[in-house]
Design a protein around this motif. Structure first.
Motif, PDB file in Angstrom:
ATOM      1  N   VAL A 196     -10.651   8.530  80.120  1.00  9.47           N
ATOM      2  CA  VAL A 196     -11.337   8.546  78.826  1.00  9.47           C
ATOM      3  C   VAL A 196     -11.502  10.003  78.410  1.00  9.47           C
ATOM      4  O   VAL A 196     -11.267  10.916  79.193  1.00  9.47           O
ATOM      5  N   SER A 197     -11.949  10.221  77.195  1.00  4.80           N
ATOM      6  CA  SER A 197     -12.138  11.589  76.715  1.00  4.80           C
ATOM      7  C   SER A 197     -13.461  12.163  77.222  1.00  4.80           C
ATOM      8  O   SER A 197     -14.396  11.418  77.543  1.00  4.80           O
ATOM      9  N   VAL A 198     -13.540  13.471  77.271  1.00  3.76           N
ATOM     10  CA  VAL A 198     -14.794  14.146  77.618  1.00  3.76           C
ATOM     11  C   VAL A 198     -15.898  13.762  76.631  1.00  3.76           C
ATOM     12  O   VAL A 198     -17.019  13.472  77.054  1.00  3.76           O
ATOM     13  N   PRO A 199     -15.604  13.714  75.320  1.00  2.00           N
ATOM     14  CA  PRO A 199     -16.666  13.283  74.396  1.00  2.00           C
ATOM     15  C   PRO A 199     -17.191  11.876  74.701  1.00  2.00           C
ATOM     16  O   PRO A 199     -18.381  11.617  74.542  1.00  2.00           O
ATOM     17  N   ALA A 200     -16.330  10.971  75.157  1.00  2.00           N
ATOM     18  CA  ALA A 200     -16.789   9.622  75.499  1.00  2.00           C
ATOM     19  C   ALA A 200     -17.824   9.679  76.615  1.00  2.00           C
ATOM     20  O   ALA A 200     -18.879   9.039  76.530  1.00  2.00           O
ATOM     21  N   VAL A 201     -17.550  10.458  77.641  1.00  2.00           N
ATOM     22  CA  VAL A 201     -18.500  10.598  78.751  1.00  2.00           C
ATOM     23  C   VAL A 201     -19.786  11.245  78.243  1.00  2.00           C
ATOM     24  O   VAL A 201     -20.892  10.814  78.587  1.00  2.00           O
ATOM     25  N   HIS A 202     -19.649  12.251  77.405  1.00  2.00           N
ATOM     26  CA  HIS A 202     -20.821  12.915  76.835  1.00  2.00           C
ATOM     27  C   HIS A 202     -21.685  11.914  76.049  1.00  2.00           C
ATOM     28  O   HIS A 202     -22.908  11.912  76.185  1.00  2.00           O
ATOM     29  N   TYR A 203     -21.045  11.088  75.250  1.00  2.00           N
ATOM     30  CA  TYR A 203     -21.796  10.096  74.467  1.00  2.00           C
ATOM     31  C   TYR A 203     -22.539   9.123  75.369  1.00  2.00           C
ATOM     32  O   TYR A 203     -23.666   8.741  75.085  1.00  2.00           O
ATOM     33  N   TRP A 204     -21.913   8.705  76.478  1.00  2.00           N
ATOM     34  CA  TRP A 204     -22.601   7.825  77.425  1.00  2.00           C
ATOM     35  C   TRP A 204     -23.805   8.530  78.035  1.00  2.00           C
ATOM     36  O   TRP A 204     -24.876   7.957  78.157  1.00  2.00           O
ATOM     37  N   GLU A 205     -23.591   9.781  78.432  1.00  2.00           N
ATOM     38  CA  GLU A 205     -24.643  10.515  79.134  1.00  2.00           C
ATOM     39  C   GLU A 205     -25.797  10.930  78.228  1.00  2.00           C
ATOM     40  O   GLU A 205     -26.862  11.266  78.719  1.00  2.00           O
ATOM     41  N   THR A 206     -25.584  10.921  76.947  1.00  2.00           N
ATOM     42  CA  THR A 206     -26.663  11.251  76.014  1.00  2.00           C
ATOM     43  C   THR A 206     -27.232  10.007  75.338  1.00  2.00           C
ATOM     44  O   THR A 206     -28.154  10.118  74.531  1.00  2.00           O
ATOM     45  N   GLY A 207     -26.691   8.850  75.677  1.00  2.00           N
ATOM     46  CA  GLY A 207     -27.175   7.608  75.098  1.00  2.00           C
ATOM     47  C   GLY A 207     -26.744   7.373  73.666  1.00  2.00           C
ATOM     48  O   GLY A 207     -27.244   6.473  73.005  1.00  2.00           O
ATOM     49  N   GLN A 208     -25.787   8.175  73.185  1.00  2.00           N
ATOM     50  CA  GLN A 208     -25.301   7.995  71.814  1.00  2.00           C
ATOM     51  C   GLN A 208     -24.371   6.800  71.695  1.00  2.00           C
ATOM     52  O   GLN A 208     -24.205   6.253  70.605  1.00  2.00           O
ATOM     53  N   ARG A 209     -23.761   6.430  72.828  1.00  2.00           N
ATOM     54  CA  ARG A 209     -22.900   5.248  72.865  1.00  2.00           C
ATOM     55  C   ARG A 209     -23.244   4.456  74.113  1.00  2.00           C
ATOM     56  O   ARG A 209     -23.566   5.017  75.155  1.00  2.00           O
ATOM     57  N   GLN A 210     -23.134   3.160  74.005  1.00  2.00           N
ATOM     58  CA  GLN A 210     -23.451   2.277  75.114  1.00  2.00           C
ATOM     59  C   GLN A 210     -22.232   2.158  76.027  1.00  2.00           C
ATOM     60  O   GLN A 210     -21.117   1.971  75.562  1.00  2.00           O
ATOM     61  N   ILE A 211     -22.463   2.286  77.325  1.00  2.00           N
ATOM     62  CA  ILE A 211     -21.383   2.134  78.296  1.00  2.00           C
ATOM     63  C   ILE A 211     -21.305   0.662  78.694  1.00  2.00           C
ATOM     64  O   ILE A 211     -22.330   0.013  78.886  1.00  2.00           O
TER      65      ILE A 211
END
Length: 76
Positions: A33-48
């Motif tokens: 996956v992309s680095v931004p995808a992991v970042h979004y998960w880790e900041t709660g901006q996107r649901q994993i």
């Protein structure tokens, strides 16, 4: 899941990743996956999703239950 839960989960994911000294780049590459995808998960901006969470934990060398136990304040 609520936005608050997503944020708390992401914060704990990031905390454990950093404790294990695993880079976000390594996680992203390992999960394809992309680095931004992991970042979004880790900041709660996107649901994993559950499958990705299991794979994320595998990269860190932990079980999903360990992650939730840490969120509940339980220690090893």
């Amino acid at each position: 899941m609520s936005k608050q839960f997503d944020k708390e989960l992401g914060t704990m994911m990031r905390t454990i990743r950093k404790e294990k000294r695993i880079s976000i780049d390594h996680v992203a590459e390992s999960l394809n996956v992309s680095v931004p995808a992991v970042h979004y998960w880790e900041t709660g901006q996107r649901q994993i999703n559950a499958s990705a969470l299991k794979d994320y934990c595998a990269v860190l060398g932990i079980k999903v239950q360990y992650l939730f136990d840490r969120m509940d304040g339980e220690t090893e």
